[in-house]
Scaffold this motif. Sequence first.
Motif, PDB file in Angstrom:
ATOM      1  N   HIS A 363     -24.304  -0.636 -18.883  1.00 43.88           N
ATOM      2  CA  HIS A 363     -25.473   0.398 -18.802  1.00 43.88           C
ATOM      3  C   HIS A 363     -24.807   1.613 -17.926  1.00 43.88           C
ATOM      4  N   GLY A 364     -24.892   2.596 -18.452  1.00 48.17           N
ATOM      5  CA  GLY A 364     -24.502   4.115 -17.667  1.00 48.17           C
ATOM      6  C   GLY A 364     -23.153   4.366 -17.667  1.00 48.17           C
ATOM      7  N   GLN A 365     -22.250   3.535 -18.251  1.00 46.84           N
ATOM      8  CA  GLN A 365     -20.979   4.290 -18.175  1.00 46.84           C
ATOM      9  C   GLN A 365     -20.721   4.932 -19.397  1.00 46.84           C
ATOM     10  N   GLU A 366     -19.854   6.342 -19.351  1.00 44.08           N
ATOM     11  CA  GLU A 366     -19.694   7.191 -20.385  1.00 44.08           C
ATOM     12  C   GLU A 366     -18.063   7.282 -20.546  1.00 44.08           C
ATOM     13  N   LEU A 367     -17.646   7.131 -21.616  1.00 48.64           N
ATOM     14  CA  LEU A 367     -16.145   7.347 -21.932  1.00 48.64           C
ATOM     15  C   LEU A 367     -16.003   8.972 -22.035  1.00 48.64           C
ATOM     16  N   MET A 368     -15.119   9.523 -21.225  1.00 49.81           N
ATOM     17  CA  MET A 368     -14.952  10.967 -21.033  1.00 49.81           C
ATOM     18  C   MET A 368     -13.660  11.137 -21.874  1.00 49.81           C
ATOM     19  N   PHE A 369     -13.737  12.455 -22.468  1.00 47.48           N
ATOM     20  CA  PHE A 369     -12.432  13.239 -23.099  1.00 47.48           C
ATOM     21  C   PHE A 369     -12.351  14.525 -22.578  1.00 47.48           C
ATOM     22  N   GLU A 370     -11.231  14.632 -22.211  1.00 43.12           N
ATOM     23  CA  GLU A 370     -10.931  16.051 -21.631  1.00 43.12           C
ATOM     24  C   GLU A 370      -9.463  16.613 -22.230  1.00 43.12           C
ATOM     25  N   VAL A 371      -9.707  17.741 -23.155  1.00 42.55           N
ATOM     26  CA  VAL A 371      -8.446  18.531 -23.604  1.00 42.55           C
ATOM     27  C   VAL A 371      -8.071  19.452 -23.086  1.00 42.55           C
ATOM     28  N   ARG A 386     -14.428  19.540 -23.260  1.00 39.66           N
ATOM     29  CA  ARG A 386     -14.820  17.976 -22.634  1.00 39.66           C
ATOM     30  C   ARG A 386     -15.857  17.739 -23.743  1.00 39.66           C
ATOM     31  N   ALA A 387     -15.438  16.185 -23.727  1.00 40.26           N
ATOM     32  CA  ALA A 387     -16.792  15.422 -24.714  1.00 40.26           C
ATOM     33  C   ALA A 387     -16.884  14.123 -24.121  1.00 40.26           C
ATOM     34  N   ASN A 388     -18.026  13.291 -24.459  1.00 35.37           N
ATOM     35  CA  ASN A 388     -18.186  12.007 -23.947  1.00 35.37           C
ATOM     36  C   ASN A 388     -18.785  11.116 -24.921  1.00 35.37           C
ATOM     37  N   LEU A 389     -18.795   9.858 -24.663  1.00 35.03           N
ATOM     38  CA  LEU A 389     -19.361   8.808 -25.514  1.00 35.03           C
ATOM     39  C   LEU A 389     -19.947   8.000 -24.607  1.00 35.03           C
ATOM     40  N   ASP A 390     -21.329   7.535 -25.160  1.00 34.65           N
ATOM     41  CA  ASP A 390     -21.959   6.477 -24.131  1.00 34.65           C
ATOM     42  C   ASP A 390     -21.519   5.047 -24.582  1.00 34.65           C
ATOM     43  N   VAL A 391     -21.045   4.371 -23.607  1.00 37.13           N
ATOM     44  CA  VAL A 391     -20.372   2.903 -23.893  1.00 37.13           C
ATOM     45  C   VAL A 391     -21.331   2.123 -24.495  1.00 37.13           C
ATOM     46  N   HIS A 392     -22.813   2.253 -23.963  1.00 36.37           N
ATOM     47  CA  HIS A 392     -23.501   1.408 -24.564  1.00 36.37           C
ATOM     48  C   HIS A 392     -23.962   1.555 -26.139  1.00 36.37           C
ATOM     49  N   ASP A 393     -23.797   2.800 -26.665  1.00 40.17           N
ATOM     50  CA  ASP A 393     -24.032   3.112 -27.918  1.00 40.17           C
ATOM     51  C   ASP A 393     -22.849   2.704 -28.823  1.00 40.17           C
ATOM     52  N   ILE A 394     -21.583   2.508 -28.322  1.00 42.47           N
ATOM     53  CA  ILE A 394     -20.651   1.972 -29.006  1.00 42.47           C
ATOM     54  C   ILE A 394     -20.743   0.372 -28.983  1.00 42.47           C
ATOM     55  N   TRP A 395     -21.376  -0.108 -27.943  1.00 42.97           N
ATOM     56  CA  TRP A 395     -21.438  -1.818 -27.784  1.00 42.97           C
ATOM     57  C   TRP A 395     -22.670  -2.109 -28.849  1.00 42.97           C
ATOM     58  N   GLN A 396     -23.661  -1.263 -29.244  1.00 41.71           N
ATOM     59  CA  GLN A 396     -24.666  -1.357 -29.892  1.00 41.71           C
ATOM     60  C   GLN A 396     -24.171  -1.235 -31.686  1.00 41.71           C
ATOM     61  N   SER A 397     -23.384  -0.387 -31.772  1.00 37.31           N
ATOM     62  CA  SER A 397     -22.759  -0.104 -33.234  1.00 37.31           C
ATOM     63  C   SER A 397     -21.848  -1.113 -33.684  1.00 37.31           C
ATOM     64  N   GLY A 398     -20.928  -1.417 -32.495  1.00 40.31           N
ATOM     65  CA  GLY A 398     -19.652  -2.247 -33.047  1.00 40.31           C
ATOM     66  C   GLY A 398     -18.573  -1.320 -33.256  1.00 40.31           C
ATOM     67  N   GLU A 399     -18.798  -0.294 -33.882  1.00 38.29           N
ATOM     68  CA  GLU A 399     -17.691   0.719 -34.221  1.00 38.29           C
ATOM     69  C   GLU A 399     -18.336   1.852 -34.557  1.00 38.29           C
ATOM     70  N   VAL A 400     -17.663   3.173 -33.990  1.00 39.98           N
ATOM     71  CA  VAL A 400     -18.221   4.382 -34.358  1.00 39.98           C
ATOM     72  C   VAL A 400     -16.858   5.301 -34.746  1.00 39.98           C
TER      73      VAL A 400
END
Length: 773
Positions: A363-371, A386-400
């Motif tokens: 819950h609440g963690q985000e994976l951050m990308f900085e180029v 910059r970009a970010n992905l929600d960890v919870h969304d990846i967990w729900q999908s299994g793979e993105v």
Amino acid sequence: MNEDDPQKLKEVADDAGHAYGEWFKRYMNIFTRRFAEWMLVFLFGYYNLSFGWLMAPLFFLVLRDKRAKEKKVKFDIIRSIANADEKDILQEIQRFANLPSWVTFPDMERVEWLNKIVRQLWPYAGHYVHDLCKFSIEPSIRTALEEYKLNGFKFEKIILGDTPFRLSGVKVYDDTSRHEIIMDMDFAYAGDCKFEVSVSKFKMGIKDLQISGRMRVVMKPLVRQIPLVGGLQVFFLNNPDVDFNLIGLADVFDMPGLSDILRSIVIEQIAHMMVLPNRYPIQLVEDINIAELKCPAPAGVLRIQVIEAKNLMKKDVGLMGMGKSDPYCILRLGAQKFQTKTINNTINPKWDYACEFLVNDLHGQELMFEVYDVDDGLNNDDLLGRANLDVHDIWQSGEVDMWVPLSDAKSGRIHVRASWLELDQAAESLEPQLEEIRALQTTTKNPLHSAVLLVWIDSAKKLNNIPDPFVRLHVGNSQQETVVKQRTNDPVFEEGFTFLVRNPRTQELKVEVVDNKTATVQGKIELDLKVLLKERNLEIMNEEYSLSGASGGLASLKMNLSLRVLKTVQKRDDGDGGPKEIEVAVEGEETTAEGEPQDGVKEEMVTVATSLPTQAAAPDSTGEGDTAVRQRLPEKGVHGLGRIELTVKYGPRNNLIIVVHRVLNLPVEDDGELPDPYVKLYLLPDHSKDSKRKTDVIKDSCNPQYDERFEYALPPNELTKRTLEVTVINKKGILFLQRSPKMGQVLLDCGLLDASKPTQLYDLCPPCDDEDE
């Protein structure tokens, strides 16, 4: 003459003399500075010195003064927010936004009562902060500074100040285990504290410390005795924003480049202490599992592949406006950080980089990308986005697997693939994971892992010569250490460590007990990890190991060892909060006598919104609520224009997130040619260039797959006023012969988004405006 007149005359004379003295000192000060400046210029000319020797320090002084003014403005703003009353903040917000008086943040609750309690308790917190700095923070910073040849760090003065921290909002999760309570708090501190330190006999310090970020408090385990909570875990989900002013000798370093090094050291120490996966544990009850409190098992592992980027900004501009960049990407999750290699002279780099993050909380963690673009010299590298992905969304999908646009940039996006790996206690899962790693290693040379090792160092007994012991652990190239215990033969460590393991069949765990005073090894243990594969549940608990090499042969170390095999979760289309499978059919469709659909009609499982957006092509279900009803859907949707799969949700950072997954069953052109479709988005009523987002063009396809993500910054009070326009356009032809007719459209009312079903299939409707693009 009045008796008081001489006294008044004397006071007037004293005031006049004082004023004249102040005037004289002020003008002598100005004269001295001007004389020194002219003399300096004269000496430079007299001795034929380069004028650059004069301009260089002036340039740095101007730069430093500019930086100090910017920091002062920023600090004044943050302090005013931190110290302001809630009512004053809401009144200021309402001056610029039409918000009702009770609105603050969508998910956060007001806690003004808690801020009042903190204000009352703050004067009593000084002693605790003093001990925390002296016994926890000071040893960590001393070790970090020794790498820069700066020895003897210690705190000389610790003044906490009168201004307490402030909590601007609190959120308590209600979808967690019944044995724990999870609470998020927006933490902000901009106080008047002052810390003076000494390093290598030089004294310096910091003041006006600012820390802000989202802090989490986990109350676990819940027990049946007062205080009903066995312990607390306090940590930041991601690195907090930290700033401060330097005083004393360190003030010389308060300029770009040098101050960034000091700031990174402070942030690193905060991350080492209380940014995930590190936690600050507080034990409240004696009879609890201390290992579970101080070192809980990870929730899983994220395997990330940064494949490539496209259309990055050109930072190294050459002649005639032509230029490139030298990009690299930094990945962050909490305190964990990885960096790709640098690809020179390109705006379309291909990294093929893979890494793995331990995830402790979903819950609440985000994976951050900085180029960034590499810059030679003293300047910081230029940010490319910059970009970010929600960890919870990846967990729900299994793979993105998607293209993510870069924010804080004029152009650019990155191609990211993320997989969720769960922890398994079955040794049979190891071989499939090793085979998967071998397949991935053909595209990336970065080491990937097949298992996680959890090590709990409990205590040691019967060490020699009353040492200052600590324990050093090695798995492969990874090394971790416990804190040093002072002058004891029977130290109690109670610390846990987590290691990623490449192959437990071939690797080993090395443990050394070291005397910090003499740097001598008191004893060591070498353990093949394949032993754990034969144990029940892949773990060894409360085992005392004899330390080899210890004089006397009686020394031992008590440890818990647990091995967890990584198991890739298959990509799933539904899950908690994801799309649910509802069988639907369109009324009026004919079927054959056998009950099979006619040509052009296909029976399948789709996701249907129970509350339809404006012009969204999902058909009305005949049942009530979420009741599953079997119906028939035409292959190309109700209007025969195809369907589009979208994820639309409102994010935690006040942003509208849209993922365009795919378009299904688009019609071919009149001449039989396949279309070249792309998807264009507008956030109405804004139809300007700033509101436009679009995907890549997929050539010759009626079923294009995009998996591209887009974001709009949008305050919560604007949601009900906005409509998302999604249009599929056929981009056919070349140059001036190109035509771009609209193939179908969906309009989504942002105020009616269903947070429980963010991913849905929508039937494409005839566009409101049939003109070509």
